[in-house]
Write an enzyme that holds these catalytic residues in place. Structure first.
Site, mmCIF file in Angstrom:
data_model
loop_
_atom_site.group_PDB
_atom_site.id
_atom_site.type_symbol
_atom_site.label_atom_id
_atom_site.label_comp_id
_atom_site.label_asym_id
_atom_site.label_seq_id
_atom_site.Cartn_x
_atom_site.Cartn_y
_atom_site.Cartn_z
ATOM 1 N N ARG A 111 -16.228 3.624 6.615
ATOM 2 C CA ARG A 111 -15.078 3.074 5.878
ATOM 3 C C ARG A 111 -13.851 2.788 6.737
ATOM 4 O O ARG A 111 -13.267 1.703 6.648
ATOM 5 C CB ARG A 111 -14.661 4.031 4.757
ATOM 6 C CG ARG A 111 -15.369 3.804 3.484
ATOM 7 C CD ARG A 111 -15.023 4.885 2.481
ATOM 8 N NE ARG A 111 -15.901 4.765 1.350
ATOM 9 C CZ ARG A 111 -15.628 4.037 0.280
ATOM 10 N NH1 ARG A 111 -14.485 3.407 0.166
ATOM 11 N NH2 ARG A 111 -16.503 3.954 -0.700
ATOM 12 N N GLU B 12 0.860 -1.191 0.000
ATOM 13 C CA GLU B 12 0.000 0.000 0.000
ATOM 14 C C GLU B 12 0.893 1.235 0.000
ATOM 15 O O GLU B 12 1.754 1.371 0.855
ATOM 16 C CB GLU B 12 -0.935 -0.008 1.221
ATOM 17 C CG GLU B 12 -1.682 1.292 1.465
ATOM 18 C CD GLU B 12 -2.478 1.811 0.260
ATOM 19 O OE1 GLU B 12 -3.217 1.022 -0.362
ATOM 20 O OE2 GLU B 12 -2.329 3.010 -0.077
ATOM 21 N N TYR C 196 -27.786 7.753 4.987
ATOM 22 C CA TYR C 196 -28.018 6.523 5.742
ATOM 23 C C TYR C 196 -27.234 6.565 7.046
ATOM 24 O O TYR C 196 -26.216 7.245 7.146
ATOM 25 C CB TYR C 196 -27.635 5.287 4.923
ATOM 26 C CG TYR C 196 -26.292 5.306 4.249
ATOM 27 C CD1 TYR C 196 -25.146 4.895 4.900
ATOM 28 C CD2 TYR C 196 -26.171 5.724 2.923
ATOM 29 C CE1 TYR C 196 -23.916 4.890 4.265
ATOM 30 C CE2 TYR C 196 -24.937 5.732 2.275
ATOM 31 C CZ TYR C 196 -23.814 5.316 2.949
ATOM 32 O OH TYR C 196 -22.592 5.307 2.330
ATOM 33 N N ASP D 232 -11.783 -1.881 -8.365
ATOM 34 C CA ASP D 232 -11.835 -0.734 -9.271
ATOM 35 C C ASP D 232 -10.742 -0.784 -10.340
ATOM 36 O O ASP D 232 -10.854 -0.128 -11.363
ATOM 37 C CB ASP D 232 -11.688 0.572 -8.481
ATOM 38 C CG ASP D 232 -13.003 1.023 -7.852
ATOM 39 O OD1 ASP D 232 -13.977 0.237 -7.881
ATOM 40 O OD2 ASP D 232 -13.057 2.151 -7.326
HETATM 41 C C1 LIG Z 1 -19.038 8.653 -3.477
HETATM 42 C C2 LIG Z 1 -18.840 7.170 -3.515
HETATM 43 C C3 LIG Z 1 -19.703 6.327 -2.833
HETATM 44 C C4 LIG Z 1 -19.528 4.946 -2.871
HETATM 45 N N1 LIG Z 1 -20.392 4.147 -2.191
HETATM 46 C C5 LIG Z 1 -20.240 2.803 -2.250
HETATM 47 C C6 LIG Z 1 -21.143 1.960 -1.539
HETATM 48 O O1 LIG Z 1 -22.038 2.430 -0.839
HETATM 49 N N2 LIG Z 1 -20.963 0.604 -1.639
HETATM 50 C C7 LIG Z 1 -19.946 0.052 -2.387
HETATM 51 O O2 LIG Z 1 -19.836 -1.181 -2.433
HETATM 52 N N3 LIG Z 1 -19.076 0.843 -3.069
HETATM 53 C C8 LIG Z 1 -19.195 2.190 -3.015
HETATM 54 N N4 LIG Z 1 -18.325 2.997 -3.677
HETATM 55 C C9 LIG Z 1 -17.260 2.377 -4.480
HETATM 56 C C10 LIG Z 1 -16.078 1.937 -3.626
HETATM 57 O O3 LIG Z 1 -15.600 3.002 -2.842
HETATM 58 C C11 LIG Z 1 -14.957 1.422 -4.517
HETATM 59 O O4 LIG Z 1 -15.449 0.594 -5.525
HETATM 60 C C12 LIG Z 1 -13.959 0.629 -3.682
HETATM 61 O O5 LIG Z 1 -13.400 1.445 -2.685
HETATM 62 C C13 LIG Z 1 -12.872 0.058 -4.583
HETATM 63 O O6 LIG Z 1 -11.943 -0.600 -3.791
HETATM 64 P P1 LIG Z 1 -10.552 -1.031 -4.411
HETATM 65 O O7 LIG Z 1 -9.791 -1.655 -3.272
HETATM 66 O O8 LIG Z 1 -10.754 -1.801 -5.660
HETATM 67 O O9 LIG Z 1 -9.831 0.322 -4.871
HETATM 68 P P2 LIG Z 1 -9.396 1.601 -4.048
HETATM 69 O O10 LIG Z 1 -10.323 1.869 -2.926
HETATM 70 O O11 LIG Z 1 -9.163 2.676 -5.039
HETATM 71 O O12 LIG Z 1 -8.005 1.172 -3.390
HETATM 72 C C14 LIG Z 1 -6.822 1.142 -4.130
HETATM 73 C C15 LIG Z 1 -5.653 1.192 -3.149
HETATM 74 O O13 LIG Z 1 -4.446 0.989 -3.871
HETATM 75 C C16 LIG Z 1 -3.470 1.928 -3.442
HETATM 76 N N5 LIG Z 1 -2.562 2.106 -4.570
HETATM 77 C C17 LIG Z 1 -2.833 2.673 -5.763
HETATM 78 N N6 LIG Z 1 -1.768 2.636 -6.552
HETATM 79 C C18 LIG Z 1 -0.776 2.015 -5.854
HETATM 80 C C19 LIG Z 1 0.576 1.664 -6.154
HETATM 81 N N7 LIG Z 1 1.118 1.963 -7.342
HETATM 82 N N8 LIG Z 1 1.313 1.023 -5.194
HETATM 83 C C20 LIG Z 1 0.758 0.713 -3.977
HETATM 84 N N9 LIG Z 1 -0.518 1.035 -3.645
HETATM 85 C C21 LIG Z 1 -1.272 1.657 -4.581
HETATM 86 C C22 LIG Z 1 -4.284 3.169 -3.091
HETATM 87 O O14 LIG Z 1 -3.575 4.024 -2.203
HETATM 88 C C23 LIG Z 1 -5.526 2.549 -2.461
HETATM 89 O O15 LIG Z 1 -5.373 2.347 -1.068
HETATM 90 C C24 LIG Z 1 -18.471 4.389 -3.638
HETATM 91 C C25 LIG Z 1 -17.585 5.231 -4.319
HETATM 92 C C26 LIG Z 1 -17.766 6.598 -4.263
HETATM 93 C C27 LIG Z 1 -16.815 7.481 -5.003
#
Ligand SMILES: Cc1cc2nc3c(=O)[nH]c(=O)nc-3n(C[C@H](O)[C@H](O)[C@H](O)COP(=O)(O)OP(=O)(O)OC[C@H]3O[C@@H](n4cnc5c(N)ncnc54)[C@H](O)[C@@H]3O)c2cc1C
Length: 388
Positions: free
Chosen positions: A104, A30, A208, A288
């Protein structure tokens, strides 16, 4: 088998725990020096809470999760209830797992607490990935991690995706999400612990209860903004701008916005079209990084959790041939997540219809739907139930 996960968000931490439970040697990298998820709430449908329970985190989840009594859609102009689905008993009864809203930072802490010493390295920014005879992840501090599998859980602007599959720019939706957290005591008297969304022309507002014991209300207001800016959990927005966006809206909306006193954050909303390929012989993507979606199905984090469970199951069932396991994972997950990406995009239109015949049709449909029946396929999905 050694697995290096790039990214320690909800998806990366869940992947690390799933891999560790499956018996693999796992390291999550991370880039932030501390866990980056700040503020804000996240809704977890029964499909997501089921995964967390299977990861052995059910007791901790029960402590931080809140079940809103119901999910209520309302009309923007006058608080007329368009639909009201039971959530409190229904999710557990129908799908065998609850619908929770969580704060979160508490969810990230729960996921991180489920990892053994040394399985996550903070302040570790990955800069490149090489897939070949040897698979390696290169870091900004010039160290290199050799690995059998690289998992890119590094979010919408994934470096792993760019390095392994090529890339294009994310699509700006021309919408931003304002977010605020209100202590429950600050709310108008009689505020119910209900998940509510007011739908109106060009924008919508959702709120919520969130935080262990339901101590906060999370407010998310999605409004148009033609000029793009960065996504950021920490970018501040102006409270006056937020209130102006909802001039003329119902008394319920105005009362909520009047109760906001603390900081308001602003997150520009981006997504991508479904990606046809996620994997190479030694790498794959998750969350994502491979299926960013607008938050209008509240499923981005839920799908990242499902990915983690499916990937670990595929690798566990096929340790002798990781490349086939990665293909099986992608084939199982890609169509499902692509469907949710498309529906999330479609909700960008249907939530925001101007008053008129289309809006009336939408509202008549909502009035007829008494349960979350239309979402059974989503909430029932078992990511470990894999096609051969
Ligand atoms: C306004 C909003 C509301 C939302 N509400 C919901 C909801 O109610 N329910 C739901 O299920 N989803 C919701 N989402 C979606 C959800 O937040 C995301 O889909 C989820 O957080 C994705 O998780 P992830 O781990 O794939 O990516 P991310 O959360 O983007 O995590 C990626 C991680 O990788 C790290 N990283 C990036 N590049 C590097 C690198 N090169 N080297 C090391 N580390 C790195 C970053 O620092 C980060 O910690 C919402 C999103 C938004 C914007």
């Amino acid at each position: 088998m050694r697995v290096v996960v790039v990214g320690g968000g909800i998806g990366g931490l869940a992947a690390a725990r799933s891999m560790w439970l499956a018996g693999f040697d796992v390291l999550a990298l991370e880039r932030e020096a501390a866990f980056g998820e700040i503020g804000g709430g996240v809704q977890l449908g029964p499909n997501a809470t089921r995964v967390l329970r299977r990861l052995g985190l059910g007791a901790g989840l029960d402590k931080i999760g809140v079940t809103p009594r119901s999910f209520r859609l309302l009309r923007w102009a006058n608080d007329e209830v368009l639909s009201d689905y039971d959530l409190a008993g229904d999710a557990e009864r129908r799908y065998g797992s609850p619908y929770y809203t969580v704060y979160r930072p508490e969810l990230v802490e729960l996921l991180a607490s489920g990892l053994p010493e040394g399985a996550v390295r903070l302040g570790a920014s990955a800069t490149d990935v090489l897939i070949g005879d040897r698979n390696e992840v290169r870091l900004a501090d010039r160290t290199v991690e050799d690995t059998d599998i690289v998992v890119g859980a590094d979010g919408i602007h994934s470096m792993v995706r760019a390095a392994t599959l090529g890339d294009g720019p994310a699509r700006y939706s021309r919408m931003v999400a304002y977010r605020a957290i209100l202590p429950w005591e600050a709310l108008p008297a009689g505020t119910e612990p209900v998940l509510r969304s007011w739908l109106g022309p060009g924008r919508h507002l959702t709120c919520y209860p969130v935080g262990a014991g339901g101590r906060y209300l999370q407010l998310v207001a999605v409004v148009p903004e033609p000029i793009s800016s960065a996504e950021s959990w920490t970018a501040l927005g102006a409270l006056d701008d937020l209130r102006t966006h909802f001039d003329g809206w119902s008394p319920g909306v105005r009362a909520l916005l009047d109760a906001v006193t603390g900081p308001v954050y602003r997150w520009a909303l981006y997504d991508r079209d479904p990606l046809p390929r996620w994997s190479t012989a030694g790498s794959t993507l998750l969350g994502d990084a491979c299926h960013p979606m607008l938050p209008f199905m509240a499923q981005g984090a839920g799908q990242a959790l499902e990915d983690a469970a499916a990937l670990a199951a595929c690798l566990r069932q096929n340790t002798g041939d990781p490349a086939s396991a990665l293909t099986r994972y992608e084939v199982a997950r890609q169509p499902h997540t692509a469907r949710i990406q498309r529906l999330s995009w479609a909700n960008n239109t249907s939530f925001h219809l101007a008053d008129g015949p289309e809006q009336q049709l939408r509202d008549e449909g909502l009035a007829r739907s008494r349960t979350t029946e239309a979402l059974h396929w989503l909430y029932e999905n078992d990511p470990e139930h894999l096609p051969d």
